[in-house]
Design an enzyme around this catalytic site. Structure first.
Site, mmCIF file in Angstrom:
data_model
loop_
_atom_site.group_PDB
_atom_site.id
_atom_site.type_symbol
_atom_site.label_atom_id
_atom_site.label_comp_id
_atom_site.label_asym_id
_atom_site.label_seq_id
_atom_site.Cartn_x
_atom_site.Cartn_y
_atom_site.Cartn_z
ATOM 1 N N ARG A 121 50.640 44.849 36.397
ATOM 2 C CA ARG A 121 49.924 43.869 35.577
ATOM 3 C C ARG A 121 50.920 43.025 34.778
ATOM 4 O O ARG A 121 50.725 41.828 34.598
ATOM 5 C CB ARG A 121 48.956 44.594 34.639
ATOM 6 N N THR A 171 46.486 26.299 28.309
ATOM 7 C CA THR A 171 45.563 25.198 28.614
ATOM 8 C C THR A 171 44.116 25.599 28.342
ATOM 9 O O THR A 171 43.365 24.854 27.717
ATOM 10 C CB THR A 171 45.677 24.845 30.126
ATOM 11 N N ALA A 226 39.673 39.221 29.802
ATOM 12 C CA ALA A 226 39.797 40.254 30.843
ATOM 13 C C ALA A 226 41.045 40.072 31.695
ATOM 14 O O ALA A 226 41.497 41.012 32.356
ATOM 15 C CB ALA A 226 38.562 40.233 31.738
ATOM 16 N N ASP A 277 39.459 51.857 31.870
ATOM 17 C CA ASP A 277 40.208 53.091 32.071
ATOM 18 C C ASP A 277 39.446 54.271 31.471
ATOM 19 O O ASP A 277 39.391 55.359 32.050
ATOM 20 C CB ASP A 277 41.594 52.965 31.427
ATOM 21 N N ARG A 289 36.669 55.089 33.795
ATOM 22 C CA ARG A 289 37.188 55.826 34.959
ATOM 23 C C ARG A 289 37.439 57.288 34.586
ATOM 24 O O ARG A 289 37.130 58.207 35.345
ATOM 25 C CB ARG A 289 38.502 55.179 35.443
ATOM 26 N N HIS A 344 46.538 48.546 28.874
ATOM 27 C CA HIS A 344 45.748 48.630 30.105
ATOM 28 C C HIS A 344 46.772 48.446 31.227
ATOM 29 O O HIS A 344 47.066 47.344 31.654
ATOM 30 C CB HIS A 344 44.680 47.535 30.142
HETATM 31 P P1 NAD Z 1 40.437 35.754 41.405
HETATM 32 O O1 NAD Z 1 41.662 35.159 41.993
HETATM 33 O O2 NAD Z 1 39.324 36.200 42.299
HETATM 34 O O3 NAD Z 1 39.787 34.721 40.363
HETATM 35 C C1 NAD Z 1 40.531 34.009 39.443
HETATM 36 C C2 NAD Z 1 39.797 32.703 39.197
HETATM 37 O O4 NAD Z 1 40.488 32.015 38.144
HETATM 38 C C3 NAD Z 1 39.765 31.780 40.412
HETATM 39 O O5 NAD Z 1 38.436 31.372 40.672
HETATM 40 C C4 NAD Z 1 40.633 30.595 39.976
HETATM 41 O O6 NAD Z 1 40.219 29.340 40.518
HETATM 42 C C5 NAD Z 1 40.437 30.632 38.464
HETATM 43 N N1 NAD Z 1 41.491 29.923 37.719
HETATM 44 C C6 NAD Z 1 42.836 29.958 37.922
HETATM 45 N N2 NAD Z 1 43.458 29.149 37.037
HETATM 46 C C7 NAD Z 1 42.487 28.618 36.251
HETATM 47 C C8 NAD Z 1 42.496 27.715 35.160
HETATM 48 N N3 NAD Z 1 43.638 27.189 34.697
HETATM 49 N N4 NAD Z 1 41.326 27.370 34.602
HETATM 50 C C9 NAD Z 1 40.158 27.878 35.055
HETATM 51 N N5 NAD Z 1 40.086 28.743 36.098
HETATM 52 C C10 NAD Z 1 41.230 29.107 36.680
HETATM 53 O O7 NAD Z 1 40.923 36.962 40.478
HETATM 54 P P2 NAD Z 1 40.041 38.199 39.959
HETATM 55 O O8 NAD Z 1 40.160 39.315 40.934
HETATM 56 O O9 NAD Z 1 38.714 37.700 39.550
HETATM 57 O O10 NAD Z 1 40.879 38.635 38.689
HETATM 58 C C11 NAD Z 1 40.902 37.827 37.518
HETATM 59 C C12 NAD Z 1 41.772 38.487 36.456
HETATM 60 O O11 NAD Z 1 41.134 39.685 35.984
HETATM 61 C C13 NAD Z 1 43.145 38.933 36.977
HETATM 62 O O12 NAD Z 1 44.134 38.658 36.018
HETATM 63 C C14 NAD Z 1 42.983 40.428 37.162
HETATM 64 O O13 NAD Z 1 44.206 41.123 37.101
HETATM 65 C C15 NAD Z 1 42.077 40.738 35.981
HETATM 66 N N6 NAD Z 1 41.416 42.035 36.014
HETATM 67 C C16 NAD Z 1 41.304 42.675 34.827
HETATM 68 C C17 NAD Z 1 40.719 43.914 34.768
HETATM 69 C C18 NAD Z 1 40.637 44.599 33.430
HETATM 70 O O14 NAD Z 1 40.349 45.817 33.336
HETATM 71 N N7 NAD Z 1 40.879 43.894 32.346
HETATM 72 C C19 NAD Z 1 40.216 44.518 35.921
HETATM 73 C C20 NAD Z 1 40.313 43.824 37.119
HETATM 74 C C21 NAD Z 1 40.930 42.583 37.161
#
Ligand code: NAD
Length: 316
Positions: free
Chosen positions: A92, A105, A122, A152, A155, A179
């Site tokens: 991560r 941004t 998230a 976590d 889980r 995390h």
């Molecule tokens: P993904 O690639 O499916 O989706 C990301 C989205 O963000 C895409 O639709 C993309 O177009 C959009 N995006 C990118 N840059 C952008 C911007 N500047 N403005 C607006 N939108 C923008 O990814 P995902 O699988 O949905 O994961 C998203 C994030 O969540 C990742 O960082 C992932 O690691 C995180 N995540 C966190 C947890 C947690 O427990 N916190 C769990 C799973 C995933």
């Protein structure tokens, strides 16, 4: 700020796997009246809004649309799930540079709308990006919340419930810290039906080994899932909705989220996962557990790792 009968709006930024799973789960729990979807890929947000809207006749009335940053002005909560996710083998913390740049941004666009609600973050590395959101937004710390170790902890409770064959809602225990790879289990306060798990297994050394392995499965769950299906999203989506509910319904719920520490646990100036009471003002209170020495050392190690990773970005 939020009460029954008032129109409640969530603005979701990032309509990828995590964002759309959150949207789908939100739709099924009849929590808010309005959901606006924002993504740099406008076509994707538009397609998702259409698809979600077609489920409404089977649920409850709600307004869902693909919008833009000005729509954040009247939002009670802005959820950010935008940015890069982990590729197989990537940690991560490897995502720090790209996602901090994206957040600069996003957060300034949200604040430019006149938004004055609560942020839920998230995107990974979530502790660092929640800190970034707090810094970039200028909002009080209570109103900038990261999902932290909410997933976590879920889980952990699920795997313990499976091991002891007891409903996961009756299993209580927390995962604290980053995390990520340095998170820790608080075994000293883990209980089932009020009975400490450490007492339950006192005379069973093999059970202790099982529980150590169980924690490794909690910590490494994302890697195991990403290797099999490319990304994780249902669990976190449910966790984000749980957090949304605690805020919207003013529940005063205890959840392990990422919050700014200012002296608690002997740590300060960082966002990290700890239990806290959440209500419609955001974080009401951080719960300071009486950790044993090993747990406290592990938490400090986790904090140190986060601060090191943040140094190049925030000049700590
Ligand atoms: P993904 O690639 O499916 O989706 C990301 C989205 O963000 C895409 O639709 C993309 O177009 C959009 N995006 C990118 N840059 C952008 C911007 N500047 N403005 C607006 N939108 C923008 O990814 P995902 O699988 O949905 O994961 C998203 C994030 O969540 C990742 O960082 C992932 O690691 C995180 N995540 C966190 C947890 C947690 O427990 N916190 C769990 C799973 C995933």
């Amino acid at each position: 700020m939020m009460y029954e009968g008032k129109t409640t709006r969530v603005a979701l930024i990032g309509t990828g796997f995590v964002g759309t799973s959150y949207a789908f789960s939100l739709l099924n729990q009849e929590l808010v009246n309005e959901l606006v979807l924002i993504d740099v890929n406008k076509e994707k947000a538009e397609g998702e809004a259409r698809d979600l809207n077609h489920g409404l006749p089977f649920g409850a009335p709600m307004r869902i649309w693909a919008g833009d940053y000005p729509d954040c002005k009247d939002a009670d909560i802005v959820v950010i799930a935008a940015g890069a996710n982990q590729a197989p083998g990537e940690t991560r913390l490897d995502l720090i540079d790209k996602n901090t740049a994206i957040f600069k941004t996003i957060v300034s666009s949200v604040m430019g709308s006149g938004f004055d609600g609560i942020f839920i973050v998230a995107t990974n590395p979530v502790d660092v990006l929640t800190y970034a959101t707090w810094k970039f937004s200028g909002l009080p710390k209570e109103r900038v919340i990261g999902s932290g170790t909410i997933l976590d902890t879920a889980r952990f409770r699920y795997l313990l419930s499976d091991y002891f064959n007891v409903d996961s809602r009756n299993v209580h225990g927390y995962i604290l810290g980053e995390h990520g790879d340095t998170e820790l289990p608080v075994w000293s306060h883990a209980t089932i039906g009020s009975r400490p798990i450490m007492s339950l297994i006192k005379d069973k050394p093999e059970a202790k080994e099982d529980l150590d392995a169980l924690f490794v499965n909690v910590r490494d769950a994302a890697y195991h899932i990403i290797n099999r299906k490319g990304a994780t999203y249902y669990g976190i989506a449910m966790g984000l909705v749980r957090l949304t509910r605690a805020i919207i319904r003013n529940e005063n719920s205890i959840l392990t989220i990422s919050t700014l520490l200012e002296g608690e646990y002997g740590l300060d100036d960082l966002y990290i996962g700890v239990p806290a009471i959440v209500n419609n003002n955001g974080i009401r209170e951080i719960i300071e557990l009486d950790l044993d020495q090993t747990e406290l050392d592990q938490l400090h190690h986790s904090a140190k790792t986060l601060k090191e990773a943040m140094k190049p970005v925030f000049q700590h």
